[in-house]
Design a protein around this motif. Structure first.
Motif, PDB file in Angstrom:
ATOM      1  N   MET A 592      42.676  23.981  77.175  1.00 24.05           N
ATOM      2  CA  MET A 592      43.990  24.651  77.293  1.00 24.05           C
ATOM      3  C   MET A 592      44.992  23.573  76.870  1.00 24.05           C
ATOM      4  O   MET A 592      46.014  24.003  76.416  1.00 24.05           O
ATOM      5  CB  MET A 592      44.248  25.238  78.550  1.00 24.05           C
ATOM      6  N   VAL A 593      44.775  22.308  76.831  1.00 27.51           N
ATOM      7  CA  VAL A 593      45.456  21.261  76.567  1.00 27.51           C
ATOM      8  C   VAL A 593      44.732  20.271  75.852  1.00 27.51           C
ATOM      9  O   VAL A 593      43.675  20.252  75.943  1.00 27.51           O
ATOM     10  CB  VAL A 593      46.531  20.658  77.712  1.00 27.51           C
ATOM     11  N   ASP A 594      45.442  19.293  75.073  1.00 28.35           N
ATOM     12  CA  ASP A 594      44.887  18.416  74.201  1.00 28.35           C
ATOM     13  C   ASP A 594      44.752  17.091  75.213  1.00 28.35           C
ATOM     14  O   ASP A 594      45.302  16.046  74.663  1.00 28.35           O
ATOM     15  CB  ASP A 594      45.673  18.102  72.972  1.00 28.35           C
ATOM     16  N   LEU A 595      43.855  17.076  76.263  1.00 28.65           N
ATOM     17  CA  LEU A 595      43.611  15.983  76.763  1.00 28.65           C
ATOM     18  C   LEU A 595      42.699  15.405  76.217  1.00 28.65           C
ATOM     19  O   LEU A 595      41.587  15.991  76.370  1.00 28.65           O
ATOM     20  CB  LEU A 595      43.512  16.410  78.237  1.00 28.65           C
ATOM     21  N   PRO A 596      42.646  13.938  76.140  1.00 30.97           N
ATOM     22  CA  PRO A 596      41.390  13.115  75.580  1.00 30.97           C
ATOM     23  C   PRO A 596      40.243  13.213  76.465  1.00 30.97           C
ATOM     24  O   PRO A 596      40.338  13.091  77.865  1.00 30.97           O
ATOM     25  CB  PRO A 596      42.055  11.729  75.259  1.00 30.97           C
ATOM     26  N   ASN A 597      39.210  13.232  75.921  1.00 27.09           N
ATOM     27  CA  ASN A 597      37.891  13.013  76.827  1.00 27.09           C
ATOM     28  C   ASN A 597      38.021  11.753  77.682  1.00 27.09           C
ATOM     29  O   ASN A 597      37.460  11.925  79.056  1.00 27.09           O
ATOM     30  CB  ASN A 597      36.637  13.132  75.894  1.00 27.09           C
ATOM     31  N   GLU A 598      38.490  10.697  77.114  1.00 31.48           N
ATOM     32  CA  GLU A 598      38.361   9.547  78.030  1.00 31.48           C
ATOM     33  C   GLU A 598      39.435   9.236  79.000  1.00 31.48           C
ATOM     34  O   GLU A 598      39.547   8.612  79.786  1.00 31.48           O
ATOM     35  CB  GLU A 598      38.562   8.267  76.884  1.00 31.48           C
ATOM     36  N   ALA A 599      40.382  10.197  79.030  1.00 32.40           N
ATOM     37  CA  ALA A 599      41.545  10.346  79.925  1.00 32.40           C
ATOM     38  C   ALA A 599      41.417  11.462  81.090  1.00 32.40           C
ATOM     39  O   ALA A 599      41.235  12.566  80.908  1.00 32.40           O
ATOM     40  CB  ALA A 599      42.901  10.459  79.186  1.00 32.40           C
ATOM     41  N   GLU A 600      41.095  11.154  82.406  1.00 33.92           N
ATOM     42  CA  GLU A 600      40.906  12.131  83.453  1.00 33.92           C
ATOM     43  C   GLU A 600      42.222  12.482  83.930  1.00 33.92           C
ATOM     44  O   GLU A 600      43.288  11.788  83.649  1.00 33.92           O
ATOM     45  CB  GLU A 600      39.877  11.548  84.613  1.00 33.92           C
ATOM     46  N   VAL A 601      42.116  13.547  84.844  1.00 30.92           N
ATOM     47  CA  VAL A 601      43.300  14.101  85.392  1.00 30.92           C
ATOM     48  C   VAL A 601      43.540  13.255  86.371  1.00 30.92           C
ATOM     49  O   VAL A 601      42.644  13.464  87.380  1.00 30.92           O
ATOM     50  CB  VAL A 601      43.146  15.755  85.742  1.00 30.92           C
ATOM     51  N   THR A 602      44.794  12.984  86.699  1.00 31.97           N
ATOM     52  CA  THR A 602      45.084  11.970  88.051  1.00 31.97           C
ATOM     53  C   THR A 602      45.951  12.747  89.012  1.00 31.97           C
ATOM     54  O   THR A 602      45.818  12.590  90.150  1.00 31.97           O
ATOM     55  CB  THR A 602      45.968  10.874  87.625  1.00 31.97           C
ATOM     56  N   HIS A 603      46.891  13.861  88.526  1.00 30.26           N
ATOM     57  CA  HIS A 603      47.642  14.515  89.351  1.00 30.26           C
ATOM     58  C   HIS A 603      47.852  16.026  88.886  1.00 30.26           C
ATOM     59  O   HIS A 603      47.774  16.098  87.680  1.00 30.26           O
ATOM     60  CB  HIS A 603      49.112  13.919  89.644  1.00 30.26           C
ATOM     61  N   LEU A 604      47.980  16.828  89.934  1.00 29.85           N
ATOM     62  CA  LEU A 604      48.282  18.275  89.534  1.00 29.85           C
ATOM     63  C   LEU A 604      49.526  18.609  90.491  1.00 29.85           C
ATOM     64  O   LEU A 604      49.663  18.400  91.710  1.00 29.85           O
ATOM     65  CB  LEU A 604      47.009  19.108  90.141  1.00 29.85           C
ATOM     66  N   LEU A 605      50.742  18.843  89.761  1.00 29.93           N
ATOM     67  CA  LEU A 605      51.921  19.110  90.495  1.00 29.93           C
ATOM     68  C   LEU A 605      52.647  20.318  89.816  1.00 29.93           C
ATOM     69  O   LEU A 605      52.458  20.848  88.916  1.00 29.93           O
ATOM     70  CB  LEU A 605      52.870  17.969  90.315  1.00 29.93           C
ATOM     71  N   LEU A 606      53.776  20.654  90.748  1.00 27.84           N
ATOM     72  CA  LEU A 606      54.767  21.824  90.403  1.00 27.84           C
ATOM     73  C   LEU A 606      56.010  21.219  90.268  1.00 27.84           C
ATOM     74  O   LEU A 606      56.951  21.645  91.258  1.00 27.84           O
ATOM     75  CB  LEU A 606      54.350  22.845  91.163  1.00 27.84           C
ATOM     76  N   PRO A 607      56.572  20.739  89.424  1.00 26.93           N
ATOM     77  CA  PRO A 607      57.852  20.183  89.209  1.00 26.93           C
ATOM     78  C   PRO A 607      59.010  21.226  89.117  1.00 26.93           C
ATOM     79  O   PRO A 607      58.773  21.932  88.311  1.00 26.93           O
ATOM     80  CB  PRO A 607      57.814  19.050  88.127  1.00 26.93           C
ATOM     81  N   LYS A 608      60.126  21.179  89.796  1.00 25.22           N
ATOM     82  CA  LYS A 608      61.247  22.201  89.724  1.00 25.22           C
ATOM     83  C   LYS A 608      62.392  21.353  89.305  1.00 25.22           C
ATOM     84  O   LYS A 608      62.473  20.532  89.430  1.00 25.22           O
ATOM     85  CB  LYS A 608      61.377  22.744  91.090  1.00 25.22           C
ATOM     86  N   ALA A 609      63.317  22.098  88.748  1.00 25.65           N
ATOM     87  CA  ALA A 609      64.530  21.750  88.200  1.00 25.65           C
ATOM     88  C   ALA A 609      65.243  21.146  89.656  1.00 25.65           C
ATOM     89  O   ALA A 609      65.340  21.916  90.539  1.00 25.65           O
ATOM     90  CB  ALA A 609      65.384  22.569  87.624  1.00 25.65           C
ATOM     91  N   GLY A 610      65.886  19.733  89.428  1.00 29.42           N
ATOM     92  CA  GLY A 610      66.509  19.057  90.521  1.00 29.42           C
ATOM     93  C   GLY A 610      65.613  18.488  91.414  1.00 29.42           C
ATOM     94  O   GLY A 610      66.250  17.292  92.266  1.00 29.42           O
ATOM     95  N   GLU A 611      64.205  18.275  91.602  1.00 26.98           N
ATOM     96  CA  GLU A 611      63.497  17.542  91.913  1.00 26.98           C
ATOM     97  C   GLU A 611      63.331  16.283  91.163  1.00 26.98           C
ATOM     98  O   GLU A 611      63.417  16.148  89.847  1.00 26.98           O
ATOM     99  CB  GLU A 611      62.162  18.271  92.031  1.00 26.98           C
ATOM    100  N   LYS A 612      62.999  15.344  91.685  1.00 29.47           N
ATOM    101  CA  LYS A 612      62.749  14.013  91.079  1.00 29.47           C
ATOM    102  C   LYS A 612      61.434  13.530  91.365  1.00 29.47           C
ATOM    103  O   LYS A 612      60.936  13.828  92.689  1.00 29.47           O
ATOM    104  CB  LYS A 612      63.859  12.930  91.420  1.00 29.47           C
ATOM    105  N   TYR A 613      60.643  12.836  90.580  1.00 30.93           N
ATOM    106  CA  TYR A 613      59.377  12.145  90.801  1.00 30.93           C
ATOM    107  C   TYR A 613      59.344  10.628  90.747  1.00 30.93           C
ATOM    108  O   TYR A 613      59.905  10.059  89.700  1.00 30.93           O
ATOM    109  CB  TYR A 613      58.346  12.724  89.993  1.00 30.93           C
ATOM    110  N   LEU A 614      58.433   9.957  91.415  1.00 33.49           N
ATOM    111  CA  LEU A 614      58.083   8.505  91.560  1.00 33.49           C
ATOM    112  C   LEU A 614      56.930   8.610  90.397  1.00 33.49           C
ATOM    113  O   LEU A 614      55.873   8.814  90.695  1.00 33.49           O
ATOM    114  CB  LEU A 614      57.814   7.905  92.576  1.00 33.49           C
ATOM    115  N   LEU A 615      57.067   7.865  89.251  1.00 33.41           N
ATOM    116  CA  LEU A 615      55.858   7.605  88.295  1.00 33.41           C
ATOM    117  C   LEU A 615      55.646   6.026  88.085  1.00 33.41           C
ATOM    118  O   LEU A 615      56.607   5.285  87.941  1.00 33.41           O
ATOM    119  CB  LEU A 615      56.443   8.038  86.859  1.00 33.41           C
TER     120      LEU A 615
END
Length: 748
Positions: A592-615
């Motif tokens: 469904m997305v072009d995620l490289p094979n060597e890069a695993e998924v680290t987070h699954l989130l549901l960002p909304k407008a107005g919210e802020k995230y610490l990266l």
């Protein structure tokens, strides 16, 4: 020093050869080729709107006497005659050109009547030339009318054995009526077809008022009239500018209607598609739009066409707005296209020029005037020749017995007739060639009546040739006759393309086209994703493939944009409605997305407008990112964290509080104010914590007054209120975590 011998000198060239620089030789030959392409292949003549191959096809069919009311002949015979007599190129190319002249979906006014399979709007090719037959169509006869009356100049064909017309008389402006397209060397042309009745009215207006303004002209010709119909939604000011300059574009949409199926159900039926769009390719594109979920509101497409166009579009829900659905389809398929216009034509068959609408019509009218003058002069010459013969016949009638006597007894009757009756050579020859049976028809009254009628016709022709106003009046009468034959009163001449007002296709939110439903998103360790209906318990037991297990689970809705954070620092977005259902094991997220094979998924989130995230990265660098900046628009995702070397995404957490707590792999904890971190959409960020060995293990945000909470090894929530020991400056090392802090160095 030895003298050079004659053997060392270059050998002289033979008398038939010359020497010149390579650049000049190539330049001259390329220029010759370019001129040949421009004049004899790619650009149409402004006078008759035809390229040489089309002109030769029509002329050869005329020579074969294939009239519009006569019989058909094999296409192979026609293309063979064209190739052998006038156009020494491939018969396949000639047949393709002739087949296009017969296609009612390609030509607004077809110039050839075809019998057999001449292709269709699906893009299928015509049958082989040995299987099809053709003859001239009525409009092409109007183009050819006058060839026998010296209306145009002729030139020798390619081998000098025959002659062909340089241009056709063209009784109507075929260039605009049927349009043209072609690519030459360094230039191209693309002219849309127009309505012939409107063109005639514009010509009549230009005859009545030569200085007619562009605005008045466009009022008579509001825009193209495509053979496949459709709706032009280009603003009127853009159309005016395109016709004024000869360059522009027209937005053309398919014609559609909402069809009620009863009980609140409905479907969209497309009845006309844009010009030059192959129906089969359009259906494929619409199917691809459904498969890729670019327009989630579209459920199915069916082709129910027979002789007419009928493409059925089924919506996913009856609550969807049809206008909104079609707006998205116009943007994502060939149901709408821009037809570019470039009126680059040959003026007088010699000079290529980008012409305005007025210039093209003026070139046609000037050509028609020249044709009228030449035909009138040709008719006068014929009348003069006939009058001369009639005068001789009258003299012979008045002296019939003496004429018979001279013919019967004189050795040289011609010379005697000329001498005795003062006849011309042509008159004497006509009398001598008269058959005896014609003597009974030789009545003075009949001869004088014919002579008087010819004198009257000749006088009218003299007045015509002497008066420009009479000439334009005659041209106007001819155009009115054309309008009667092919105008709006006829089935062929009715306008097919209509006009409508429409701005740019608005960006319709995908969420507006999706029925909003709750889902539970599950992502496995092996990267398989699915969406269960409803908000199920996140710890509920779910089946996975052998060797696989749960990694992330979250509640969402079908209208939500779900962000998948990769270890490579890129954020990938999928729409909740596009996730596979929960009946099976789902689908690999990498499909469904072009995620490289060597890069695993680290987070699954549901960002909304107005919210802020610490990266933050494993190197200990991070920043604050607005939630709306995390949404990616393409499969390739959006780079948020800039990583170097072996660094990976370590933290992607929604911000809630005024302080940041971070813990390293060395179990040292540091707390500092959140306002020390920059807010940005992408970058490396700033240093959160300093390490001698290892890197960042986890980070979170919290309200200092409420204290910092975590779960101890026993699963109990523990809160530390006094954090003065761990509060420090950003990028400092921190102190060892308090007793009971989790062994995995995470806050959750």
């Amino acid at each position: 020093m030895a003298m050079s011998s004659d053997d060392d000198l270059p050998a002289p060239l033979p008398p038939s050869m010359t020497s010149e620089p390579l650049s000049r030789a190539i330049g001259e030959r390329y220029l010759t080729y370019a001129l040949s392409t421009i004049m004899h292949r790619a650009l149409p003549d402004a006078r008759d709107g035809l390229k040489p191959v089309h002109r030769r096809i029509l002329f050869a069919m005329r020579e074969l006497k294939l009239t519009s009311t006569g019989g058909f002949r094999k296409s192979a015979k026609i293309s063979g005659d064209v190739m052998g007599n006038y156009h020494p190129h491939g018969d396949a190319a000639i047949y393709d050109a002739m087949a296009r002249l017969a296609q009612d979906f390609a030509m607004r006014y077809p110039l050839v009547n075809g019998q057999g399979n001449f292709g269709n709007i699906d893009g299928d090719n015509p049958a082989a030339s040995r299987y099809t037959e053709a003859r001239l169509a009525s409009p092409s006869e109007a183009l050819l009318e006058g060839l026998a009356e010296n209306a145009v100049d002729y030139r020798p064909n390619y081998d000098g054995t025959l002659e062909e017309p340089i241009v056709l008389p063209a009784a109507f402006p075929n260039l605009l009526a049927n349009g043209a397209s072609g690519i030459a060397v360094g230039m191209a042309t693309n002219i849309p077809p127009h309505n012939l009745d409107e063109l005639v009215q514009a010509c009549l207006a230009m005859i009545a008022k030569p200085g007619l303004s562009d605005e008045d002209l466009v009022a008579l010709i509001p825009g193209p009239d495509f053979p496949t119909g459709g709706v032009i939604v280009e603003p009127a000011e853009n159309i005016l500018e395109a016709y004024r300059t000869g360059r522009g574009a027209f937005r053309l949409r398919a014609r559609w209607e909402r069809e009620d199926l009863g009980r609140g159900q409905w479907q969209i039926v497309v009845t006309e598609i844009p010009y030059q769009v192959q129906k089969s390719k359009l259906i494929e594109r619409l199917a691809e739009v459904i498969q890729t979920r670019k327009v989630p509101a579209l459920a199915d497409v069916r082709d129910e066409s027979a002789d007419d166009i009928r493409i059925v579009l089924e919506p996913k829900s009856r609550t969807i707005d049809p206008e909104m659905l079609m707006g998205m389809l116009f943007k994502n398929s060939d149901l709408e296209l821009r037809f570019s216009m470039n009126m680059n034509v040959l003026i007088d068959g010699r000079v290529p020029k980008v012409c305005s609408l007025k210039e093209v019509l003026r070139a046609f009218l000037d050509h028609r005037r020249e044709v009228l003058l030449r035909r009138s002069q040709h008719r006068m010459d014929k009348i003069d020749a006939r009058l001369e013969v009639l005068e001789g016949y009258i003299i012979a009638f008045l002296n019939l017995d003496r004429v018979i006597e001279i013919i019967r007894y004189e050795d040289e009757p011609k010379a005697m007739l000329i001498k005795e009756f003062e006849l011309s050579d042509a008159q004497a020859e006509a009398i001598l060639n008269m058959r005896l049976r014609s003597l009974r028809k030789l009545e003075e009254m009949e001869l004088r009546r014919e002579r008087d009628a010819l004198y009257e016709e000749r006088s009218a022709l003299e007045d015509l040739l002497a008066s420009e106003s009479r000439q334009w009046k005659a041209i106007g009468s001819e155009l009115k006759e054309i309008a009667k034959k092919f105008g709006k009163a006829t089935e062929l001449g009715k306008r097919r393309t209509s006009f409508a007002e429409a701005g740019e296709v608005e960006e319709v939110p995908i969420e507006a086209m999706i029925e909003r439903e709750p889902i539970t998103v599950i992502l496995s360790k092996m990267g398989w994703v699915r969406a269960m209906k409803g908000h199920n318990a996140l710890d509920a037991e779910v089946k996975f493939k052998d060797g696989d297990g749960p990694m992330f689970a979250m509640h969402a809705e079908t209208t939500d944009r779900i962000v998948i954070m990769g270890a490579n620092g890129r954020a990938y977005t999928v729409l909740g409605a596009n996730l596979p259902g929960g009946r099976g094991m789902g689908e690999p997220v990498r499909l469904m997305v072009d995620l490289p094979n060597e890069a695993e998924v680290t987070h699954l989130l549901l960002p909304k407008a107005g919210e802020k995230y610490l990266l933050a990265s494993s190197d200990g660098d991070g920043f604050v990112c607005p939630g709306e900046e995390m949404i990616a628009q393409t499969r390739s995702g959006k780079q948020l964290l800039n990583l170097r070397g072996a660094a990976r995404t370590a933290v992607c957490a929604r911000i809630g509080g005024d302080h940041v707590a971070c813990v390293g792999q060395n179990r040292k904890l540091l707390v500092f104010p959140l306002n020390e971190l920059p807010e940005m959409a992408r970058g490396k960020g700033v240093r959160l914590q300093k390490y001698k060995d290892g890197g960042l293990s986890d980070a979170t945000t919290f309200t200092l007054a409420d204290g910092l909470s975590w779960k101890d090894p026993a699963g109990r929530t523990r809160t530390e209120l006094d954090l003065s020991e761990w509060i420090g400056k950003r990028a400092s090392a921190g102190r060892m975590a308090p007793r009971g802090f989790p062994r995995d160095n995470t806050f959750t």
